[in-house]
Design an enzyme around this catalytic site. Structure first.
Site, PDB file in Angstrom:
ATOM      1  N   LYS A 187       0.833  -1.212  -0.008  1.00 23.23           N
ATOM      2  CA  LYS A 187       0.063   0.039   0.026  1.00 23.23           C
ATOM      3  C   LYS A 187       0.797   1.203  -0.129  1.00 23.23           C
ATOM      4  O   LYS A 187       1.642   1.427   0.964  1.00 23.23           O
ATOM      5  CB  LYS A 187      -0.807   0.083   1.165  1.00 23.23           C
ATOM      6  CG  LYS A 187      -1.830   1.247   1.365  1.00 23.23           C
ATOM      7  CD  LYS A 187      -2.686   1.084   2.803  1.00 23.23           C
ATOM      8  CE  LYS A 187      -3.517   2.321   2.730  1.00 23.23           C
ATOM      9  NZ  LYS A 187      -4.529   2.165   3.838  1.00 23.23           N
ATOM     10  N   LYS A 212      -2.232  -1.427  -3.883  1.00 19.53           N
ATOM     11  CA  LYS A 212      -3.069  -0.213  -3.901  1.00 19.53           C
ATOM     12  C   LYS A 212      -2.402   0.880  -3.870  1.00 19.53           C
ATOM     13  O   LYS A 212      -1.343   0.890  -3.109  1.00 19.53           O
ATOM     14  CB  LYS A 212      -3.838  -0.510  -2.518  1.00 19.53           C
ATOM     15  CG  LYS A 212      -4.945   0.534  -2.164  1.00 19.53           C
ATOM     16  CD  LYS A 212      -5.172   0.707  -0.756  1.00 19.53           C
ATOM     17  CE  LYS A 212      -6.176   1.802  -0.579  1.00 19.53           C
ATOM     18  NZ  LYS A 212      -6.366   1.770   0.852  1.00 19.53           N
TER      19      LYS A 212
HETATM   20  C1  PBG Z   1      -7.410   2.989   5.810  1.00 14.56           C
HETATM   21  C2  PBG Z   1      -7.710   3.007   4.375  1.00 14.56           C
HETATM   22  C3  PBG Z   1      -7.448   4.074   3.483  1.00 14.56           C
HETATM   23  C4  PBG Z   1      -8.100   3.404   2.339  1.00 14.56           C
HETATM   24  C5  PBG Z   1      -8.517   2.409   2.455  1.00 14.56           C
HETATM   25  N1  PBG Z   1      -8.248   1.767   3.891  1.00 14.56           N
HETATM   26  C6  PBG Z   1      -6.810   5.449   3.634  1.00 14.56           C
HETATM   27  C7  PBG Z   1      -5.662   5.670   3.835  1.00 14.56           C
HETATM   28  O1  PBG Z   1      -4.746   4.870   4.004  1.00 14.56           O
HETATM   29  O2  PBG Z   1      -5.277   6.874   4.200  1.00 14.56           O
HETATM   30  C8  PBG Z   1      -8.081   4.081   1.071  1.00 14.56           C
HETATM   31  C9  PBG Z   1      -9.117   3.715   0.332  1.00 14.56           C
HETATM   32  C10 PBG Z   1      -9.575   4.641  -1.234  1.00 14.56           C
HETATM   33  O3  PBG Z   1      -8.805   5.800  -1.112  1.00 14.56           O
HETATM   34  O4  PBG Z   1     -10.425   4.388  -1.750  1.00 14.56           O
HETATM   35  N2  PBG Z   1      -5.978   2.885   6.191  1.00 14.56           N
END
Ligand code: PBG
Length: 337
Positions: free
Chosen positions: A207, A260
């Site tokens: 991520k 992601k």
């Molecule tokens: C929580 C999380 C996030 C997203 C999914 N889980 C936000 C982040 O990491 O700030 C983002 C999902 C999206 O932008 O559609 N940690």
């Protein structure tokens, strides 16, 4: 020497031929639909930066999950928006927290729907970071504090606790998204000890610290109140590190790996898919969705065509499943043909 006349266009001549030689086909079974849940009943609060997406209460989330199931979508992933936030995100491990309530409502309405619980603390903490701070009560970054402001291992204990609670409420999968070191092992161990060996772990293994999460942070009301997430989420410039992160999660017992965001990271998705024999998910994030909608609303692109093209590209790059806010629309478009 022959007079070869090489004409690949022969195989593009008619729709039927094109269908015969098509290498990648999308289906509603590829999609995982993200839902934002908050307390209340009958709530269907539009999210302005994500047209067509809503904050939902457990009852309206259950109705939507049932509709998704009817369209052939196999899974939803839940994000909770608590009424009350505190420094350690207490509601995330409360058995009557918003996500456990929504899990039970969805399982009642659509028992076959796979319910995935996004497991992170940023929606539940008053400081908006994805775990416990080593400076409780901090509302700004204090340069006199240790440079690493998030407590990794203490956060693991809370992730383990909350995962067990969500599993006991009926979640089929836990999806840790906070990029803490050791999060998969901590959750796996806790689930096994709690008699939840059949609950699987879909790890947000790779991520990135991405600008494309902007609309989500509005939707989930979870922006960090100081600093950013660069100490735990990955640097967009790195791909070797992605393989290291994924390898660690495989070793810790992850059942599914995720990359992601999706479209800006197709090379990473391909590398992860080719390196590990685990089902691989890609998350088409909020900013990807919002950009397509914004351009579509301006008449600059054809939304349906570009959304399906993006999803096809994500699958072509190696995704076995795609988390996407387009799930319902795309399923309808695909069924319409
Ligand atoms: C929580 C999380 C996030 C997203 C999914 N889980 C936000 C982040 O990491 O700030 C983002 C999902 C999206 O932008 O559609 N940690």
């Amino acid at each position: 020497m022959t007079d070869l006349d090489l004409r690949p266009r022969r195989l593009r001549l008619t729709p039927a031929i094109r269908r015969m030689v098509r290498e990648t086909t999308l289906s509603p079974a590829d999609f995982i639909y993200p839902l934002f849940v908050r307390h209340g009943t009958g709530v269907r609060q539009p999210i302005s930066s994500m047209p067509g997406q809503y904050q939902l209460s457990p009852d309206t989330a259950a109705a939507l999950a049932k509709e998704a199931h009817g369209l052939g979508i196999p899974a939803v992933i839940l994000f909770g928006i608590p009424d009350h936030k505190d420094h350690c995100g207490t509601e995330n491990y409360s058995p009557d927290g918003i996500v456990p309530q929504a899990i039970r409502a969805i399982k009642d309405a659509a028992p076959e729907m796979v319910v995935i619980s996004d497991m992170c603390f940023c929606e539940y903490t008053d400081h908006g970071h994805c775990g416990l701070l080593n400076t409780p009560g901090a509302d700004h970054y204090d340069p006199n504090q240790p440079a690493d402001y998030l407590l990794n291992d203490a956060t693991l204990d809370l992730l383990a606790k909350a995962s067990t609670v969500h599993a006991q409420a009926g979640a089929d999968m836990i999806a840790p998204s906070g990029m803490m070191d050791g999060m998969v092992a901590a959750i796996r161990t806790a689930l096994d000890r709690a008699g939840q060996a059949n609950v699987s772990v879909m790890s947000y293994a790779v991520k990135y610290a991405s600008g494309f999460y902007g609309p989500f942070r509005d939707a989930a009301e979870s922006p960090p109140q100081f600093g950013d997430r660069a100490q735990y989420q990955m640097d967009p410039a790195n791909v070797r590190e992605a393989l290291k992160e994924a390898a660690l999660d495989v070793a810790q017992g992850a059942d599914v790996l995720m990359v992601k965001p999706a479209l800006p990271y197709l090379d990473v998705l391909r590398a992860v898919r080719d390196s590990f024999n685990l089902p691989t998910a890609a998350y088409q994030v909020s900013g990807e969705y919002a950009m397509l909608h914004a351009a579509g609303q301006n008449g600059w692109i054809d939304l349906r065509r570009c959304a399906l093209e993006s999803l096809t590209s994500i699958k072509r790059a190696g995704a076995d499943m795609i988390l996407t806010y387009f799930a319902l629309d795309a399923a309808r478009w695909l069924l319409e043909g």
